[in-house]
Design an enzyme around this catalytic site. Structure first.
Site, mmCIF file in Angstrom:
data_model
loop_
_atom_site.group_PDB
_atom_site.id
_atom_site.type_symbol
_atom_site.label_atom_id
_atom_site.label_comp_id
_atom_site.label_asym_id
_atom_site.label_seq_id
_atom_site.Cartn_x
_atom_site.Cartn_y
_atom_site.Cartn_z
ATOM 1 N N HIS A 18 -8.080 -61.305 -7.156
ATOM 2 C CA HIS A 18 -8.350 -60.295 -8.170
ATOM 3 C C HIS A 18 -7.130 -59.389 -8.230
ATOM 4 O O HIS A 18 -6.879 -58.603 -7.323
ATOM 5 C CB HIS A 18 -9.607 -59.513 -7.785
ATOM 6 N N ASN A 67 -14.145 -52.864 -7.923
ATOM 7 C CA ASN A 67 -15.070 -52.736 -9.045
ATOM 8 C C ASN A 67 -16.418 -52.168 -8.620
ATOM 9 O O ASN A 67 -17.039 -51.433 -9.387
ATOM 10 C CB ASN A 67 -15.247 -54.076 -9.760
#
Length: 92
Positions: A18, A67
């Site tokens: 990510h 996140n």
């Protein structure tokens, strides 16, 4: 990464990366380890992450690290707006 790995014959080779935007500025890369991901695969991704970045290994979970934290922050901001703690207007 656990779920995609289950559809392959080599789940030990499945992991995720990510990368954050803007890519040239952000240092962090989350290396996502599935239940079947081998340590050899993780080590290979750590090497890739060294492209002027800082890799951190996270277990396969919704939202990974950043996140999940960001969602909490956004939810708190919404609650503050609902309670009229602050306004969304610009500077005075």
């Amino acid at each position: 990464m656990t779920e995609p790995g289950a559809f392959t014959r080599r789940p030990d080779k499945i992991a995720g990366m990510h990368v954050f935007n803007p890519v040239p500025v952000m240092e962090l890369i989350e290396i996502v380890k599935g239940l079947s991901t081998s340590q050899k695969t993780i080590e290979a991704l750590k090497e890739v992450a060294q492209m002027n970045k800082r890799g951190v290994v996270v277990n396969d979970t919704p939202g990974f690290i950043v996140n999940r934290l960001l969602v909490l922050l956004c939810n708190e901001a919404i609650k503050m707006m609902e309670r009229e703690v602050a306004s969304s207007e610009g500077p005075i």
